[in-house]
Design a protein around this motif. Structure first.
Motif, PDB file in Angstrom:
ATOM      1  N   HIS A  30       0.818  -1.205   0.000  1.00  0.00           N
ATOM      2  CA  HIS A  30       0.000   0.000   0.000  1.00  0.00           C
ATOM      3  C   HIS A  30       0.855   1.258   0.000  1.00  0.00           C
ATOM      4  O   HIS A  30       0.410   2.289   0.468  1.00  0.00           O
ATOM      5  N   GLY A  31       2.096   1.160  -0.520  1.00  0.00           N
ATOM      6  CA  GLY A  31       2.997   2.300  -0.444  1.00  0.00           C
ATOM      7  C   GLY A  31       2.516   3.514  -1.203  1.00  0.00           C
ATOM      8  O   GLY A  31       2.844   4.630  -0.843  1.00  0.00           O
ATOM      9  N   HIS A  32       1.701   3.316  -2.274  1.00  0.00           N
ATOM     10  CA  HIS A  32       1.268   4.471  -3.048  1.00  0.00           C
ATOM     11  C   HIS A  32      -0.043   5.047  -2.531  1.00  0.00           C
ATOM     12  O   HIS A  32      -0.545   6.004  -3.104  1.00  0.00           O
ATOM     13  N   LEU A  33      -0.608   4.481  -1.459  1.00  0.00           N
ATOM     14  CA  LEU A  33      -1.856   5.007  -0.913  1.00  0.00           C
ATOM     15  C   LEU A  33      -1.713   5.545   0.505  1.00  0.00           C
ATOM     16  O   LEU A  33      -2.298   6.581   0.832  1.00  0.00           O
ATOM     17  N   THR A  34      -0.961   4.858   1.340  1.00  0.00           N
ATOM     18  CA  THR A  34      -0.846   5.240   2.753  1.00  0.00           C
ATOM     19  C   THR A  34       0.613   5.578   3.055  1.00  0.00           C
ATOM     20  O   THR A  34       1.492   5.251   2.270  1.00  0.00           O
ATOM     21  N   PRO A  35       0.885   6.236   4.195  1.00  0.00           N
ATOM     22  CA  PRO A  35       2.278   6.517   4.560  1.00  0.00           C
ATOM     23  C   PRO A  35       3.111   5.250   4.607  1.00  0.00           C
ATOM     24  O   PRO A  35       2.656   4.208   5.048  1.00  0.00           O
ATOM     25  N   GLY A  36       4.343   5.357   4.165  1.00  0.00           N
ATOM     26  CA  GLY A  36       5.228   4.197   4.083  1.00  0.00           C
ATOM     27  C   GLY A  36       5.635   3.982   2.646  1.00  0.00           C
ATOM     28  O   GLY A  36       5.439   4.840   1.797  1.00  0.00           O
ATOM     29  N   GLY A  37       6.204   2.831   2.372  1.00  0.00           N
ATOM     30  CA  GLY A  37       6.686   2.546   1.039  1.00  0.00           C
ATOM     31  C   GLY A  37       7.633   1.383   1.089  1.00  0.00           C
ATOM     32  O   GLY A  37       7.621   0.616   2.049  1.00  0.00           O
ATOM     33  N   GLY A  38       8.450   1.246   0.054  1.00  0.00           N
ATOM     34  CA  GLY A  38       9.328   0.097  -0.017  1.00  0.00           C
ATOM     35  C   GLY A  38      10.343   0.040   1.101  1.00  0.00           C
ATOM     36  O   GLY A  38      10.508  -0.985   1.750  1.00  0.00           O
ATOM     37  N   PHE A  39      11.016   1.163   1.345  1.00  0.00           N
ATOM     38  CA  PHE A  39      12.080   1.151   2.352  1.00  0.00           C
ATOM     39  C   PHE A  39      11.522   0.880   3.746  1.00  0.00           C
ATOM     40  O   PHE A  39      12.045   0.049   4.485  1.00  0.00           O
ATOM     41  N   GLY A  41       8.585  -0.527   4.661  1.00  0.00           N
ATOM     42  CA  GLY A  41       8.035  -1.874   4.816  1.00  0.00           C
ATOM     43  C   GLY A  41       9.125  -2.926   4.891  1.00  0.00           C
ATOM     44  O   GLY A  41       9.031  -3.873   5.676  1.00  0.00           O
ATOM     45  N   GLY A  42      10.187  -2.756   4.086  1.00  0.00           N
ATOM     46  CA  GLY A  42      11.299  -3.688   4.152  1.00  0.00           C
ATOM     47  C   GLY A  42      11.993  -3.651   5.493  1.00  0.00           C
ATOM     48  O   GLY A  42      12.398  -4.693   6.026  1.00  0.00           O
ATOM     49  N   ALA A  43      12.114  -2.452   6.080  1.00  0.00           N
ATOM     50  CA  ALA A  43      12.742  -2.342   7.401  1.00  0.00           C
ATOM     51  C   ALA A  43      11.892  -3.032   8.459  1.00  0.00           C
ATOM     52  O   ALA A  43      12.419  -3.694   9.358  1.00  0.00           O
ATOM     53  N   ILE A  44      10.554  -2.913   8.349  1.00  0.00           N
ATOM     54  CA  ILE A  44       9.676  -3.564   9.331  1.00  0.00           C
ATOM     55  C   ILE A  44       9.805  -5.083   9.224  1.00  0.00           C
ATOM     56  O   ILE A  44       9.948  -5.784  10.233  1.00  0.00           O
ATOM     57  N   ALA A  45       9.781  -5.620   7.984  1.00  0.00           N
ATOM     58  CA  ALA A  45       9.902  -7.072   7.823  1.00  0.00           C
ATOM     59  C   ALA A  45      11.270  -7.564   8.274  1.00  0.00           C
ATOM     60  O   ALA A  45      11.386  -8.643   8.869  1.00  0.00           O
ATOM     61  N   ALA A  46      12.330  -6.749   8.025  1.00  0.00           N
ATOM     62  CA  ALA A  46      13.662  -7.162   8.459  1.00  0.00           C
ATOM     63  C   ALA A  46      13.791  -7.120   9.973  1.00  0.00           C
ATOM     64  O   ALA A  46      14.595  -7.856  10.548  1.00  0.00           O
ATOM     65  N   SER A  47      12.989  -6.263  10.647  1.00  0.00           N
ATOM     66  CA  SER A  47      13.040  -6.264  12.110  1.00  0.00           C
ATOM     67  C   SER A  47      12.476  -7.566  12.673  1.00  0.00           C
ATOM     68  O   SER A  47      12.913  -8.016  13.737  1.00  0.00           O
ATOM     69  N   ALA A  48      11.530  -8.210  11.951  1.00  0.00           N
ATOM     70  CA  ALA A  48      11.073  -9.540  12.376  1.00  0.00           C
ATOM     71  C   ALA A  48      12.199 -10.555  12.248  1.00  0.00           C
ATOM     72  O   ALA A  48      12.374 -11.415  13.131  1.00  0.00           O
ATOM     73  N   PHE A  49      13.007 -10.462  11.159  1.00  0.00           N
ATOM     74  CA  PHE A  49      14.161 -11.346  11.024  1.00  0.00           C
ATOM     75  C   PHE A  49      15.147 -11.115  12.167  1.00  0.00           C
ATOM     76  O   PHE A  49      15.727 -12.070  12.710  1.00  0.00           O
ATOM     77  N   ALA A  50      15.352  -9.815  12.521  1.00  0.00           N
ATOM     78  CA  ALA A  50      16.273  -9.503  13.616  1.00  0.00           C
ATOM     79  C   ALA A  50      15.777 -10.112  14.927  1.00  0.00           C
ATOM     80  O   ALA A  50      16.564 -10.638  15.710  1.00  0.00           O
ATOM     81  N   MET A 127       7.791  -0.551  -8.357  1.00  0.00           N
ATOM     82  CA  MET A 127       9.076  -0.121  -7.788  1.00  0.00           C
ATOM     83  C   MET A 127       9.075  -0.232  -6.276  1.00  0.00           C
ATOM     84  O   MET A 127      10.101  -0.537  -5.667  1.00  0.00           O
ATOM     85  N   ASN A 128       7.900  -0.006  -5.649  1.00  0.00           N
ATOM     86  CA  ASN A 128       7.791  -0.213  -4.203  1.00  0.00           C
ATOM     87  C   ASN A 128       8.111  -1.644  -3.846  1.00  0.00           C
ATOM     88  O   ASN A 128       8.863  -1.906  -2.906  1.00  0.00           O
ATOM     89  N   ILE A 129       7.533  -2.598  -4.616  1.00  0.00           N
ATOM     90  CA  ILE A 129       7.766  -4.014  -4.306  1.00  0.00           C
ATOM     91  C   ILE A 129       9.233  -4.359  -4.528  1.00  0.00           C
ATOM     92  O   ILE A 129       9.848  -5.073  -3.710  1.00  0.00           O
ATOM     93  N   ALA A 130       9.838  -3.819  -5.613  1.00  0.00           N
ATOM     94  CA  ALA A 130      11.244  -4.127  -5.898  1.00  0.00           C
ATOM     95  C   ALA A 130      12.146  -3.617  -4.787  1.00  0.00           C
ATOM     96  O   ALA A 130      12.991  -4.351  -4.255  1.00  0.00           O
ATOM     97  N   VAL A 131      11.962  -2.336  -4.404  1.00  0.00           N
ATOM     98  CA  VAL A 131      12.813  -1.767  -3.355  1.00  0.00           C
ATOM     99  C   VAL A 131      12.530  -2.451  -2.011  1.00  0.00           C
ATOM    100  O   VAL A 131      13.448  -2.660  -1.209  1.00  0.00           O
ATOM    101  N   LEU A 133      11.644  -5.647  -1.510  1.00  0.00           N
ATOM    102  CA  LEU A 133      12.361  -6.934  -1.495  1.00  0.00           C
ATOM    103  C   LEU A 133      13.851  -6.711  -1.292  1.00  0.00           C
ATOM    104  O   LEU A 133      14.507  -7.443  -0.549  1.00  0.00           O
ATOM    105  N   GLU A 134      14.390  -5.668  -1.951  1.00  0.00           N
ATOM    106  CA  GLU A 134      15.826  -5.422  -1.847  1.00  0.00           C
ATOM    107  C   GLU A 134      16.220  -5.057  -0.424  1.00  0.00           C
ATOM    108  O   GLU A 134      17.176  -5.599   0.124  1.00  0.00           O
ATOM    109  N   VAL A 135      15.447  -4.135   0.209  1.00  0.00           N
ATOM    110  CA  VAL A 135      15.796  -3.686   1.555  1.00  0.00           C
ATOM    111  C   VAL A 135      15.625  -4.822   2.562  1.00  0.00           C
ATOM    112  O   VAL A 135      16.478  -5.034   3.434  1.00  0.00           O
TER     113      VAL A 135
END
Lengths: 159, 88, 80
Positions: A30-39, A41-50, A127-131, A133-135
């Motif tokens: 939902h990066g193009h509708l609500t606050p947030g985006g690729g970077f 969301g990727g940081a939030i998912a990576a915090s679960a990995f951490a 591009m949101n999904i690409a960035v 996944l990358e982050v």
């Protein structure tokens, strides 16, 4: 394993990490509708990995998080991002060629304040999904490698 | 001697900060805002996305995001090279 | 309403300064790192109060979660 945390931390981690990953993917999608985006969301998912790596150690998550697959996902995200930047090269680099075209992600947005339509935005959701996944994969690789490296350092100091 | 010089410099620094804080503009009212007004009025119609911040990050200023992604990629490369012993 | 918002700004910044002071003063390393994470979390709350939710999400994810995980790895590696 002597690196594992207490029973409370293990139980809470097992309960909660799936919800954190799903929330990260929600923020990416939902990066193009609500606050947030690729970077973000990727940081939030990576915090679960951490959280998983801090709780179980890098040997305990060996079956779940593989470093080779994560680096493959990271390279795929970056290549997808650059490819969709090059696809707009008929006009300019980073031209949004899918916006308002009627196809995939091609609906035109309602002007003004509105709840939003997921099928808008042109190349921005891709591009949101690409960035994202990358982050996600990059921060996961950093966490895994640093955990393994710290254990190696401790072994070398104690010997 | 050194402490007195430091105290005088600190007094000047704090006085300058206070004077500058009184000269600031109100929150949300910048001096130059032509580009912001253009983005706010035309971003929704041109790109079709509702979130104007994401529109600027991924469409109008896409080169910045490309640089940021490259920086992250390079960071992973450096860390993997640094801890290559631990990775086995 | 505006008075309430200014009071919230002042409270968040004062608690942030107290937490940063505690992060310096703690003798044990793990409480100091947790105080640093509190500083980061309150900074993200301050960004949210200043109408920047994008920066707030990034700050909460990077500053409060990932930085603290890496500090915990470092503390574990140096302790016997």
């Amino acid at each position: 394993m002597k690196n594992e945390m207490s029973r409370i931390v293990r139980t809470v981690t097992t309960l909660i990490y799936g919800f954190i990953i799903v929330y990260g993917f929600y923020v990416i999608a939902h990066g193009h509708l609500t606050p947030g985006g690729g970077f973000q969301g990727g940081a939030i998912a990576a915090s679960a990995f951490a959280l998983l790596v801090v709780t179980y150690g890098d040997q305990g998550v060996k079956d779940f998080l593989k470093k080779d697959i994560l680096s493959l996902v990271e390279s795929t995200g970056l290549v997808l991002f650059i490819a969709f930047a090059f696809f707009g090269l008929g006009v300019t680099f980073f031209y949004n060629f899918m916006a308002n075209s009627g196809g995939l992600f091609g609906n035109s947005a309602i002007i003004g304040i509105n709840p939003g339509d997921l099928n808008t935005g042109g190349t921005i959701p891709i591009m949101n999904i690409a960035v994202g996944l990358e982050v996600l994969a990059a921060l996961g690789v950093i966490i895994l490698t640093m955990s393994a490296g710290s254990k190696n350092t401790k072994k070398k100091e104690n010997s | 001697m050194k402490k007195s010089i430091f105290a005088i410099a600190l007094v000047f620094f704090v006085a300058f900060m206070i004077v500058a804080a009184f000269g600031m503009r109100l929150f949300g009212e910048p001096i130059i805002s032509e580009m912001d007004d253009y983005y706010i009025q035309n971003a929704q119609a041109e790109t079709g996305a509702n979130n104007v911040v994401t529109t600027i990050v991924f469409d109008y200023r896409g080169f910045d995001t490309l640089g940021e992604a490259t920086v992250l990629f390079t960071a992973v490369l450096g860390i993997t090279a640094l801890f290559r012993e631990a990775a086995k | 309403m505006s008075l309430l918002v200014s009071f919230a700004h002042i409270a968040v910044l004062v608690i942030m300064i107290i937490a940063a002071f505690l992060a310096v003063m703690f003798k044990d390393l793990l409480p100091a790192v947790i105080a640093l994470a509190v500083v980061s979390l309150l900074l993200s709350l301050e960004f949210y109060l200043l109408h920047a939710p994008d920066v707030a999400i990034a700050e909460a994810g990077i500053g409060a979660a990932l930085t603290m995980a890496i500090y915990i790895f470092a503390i574990r590696a140096t302790r016997k």
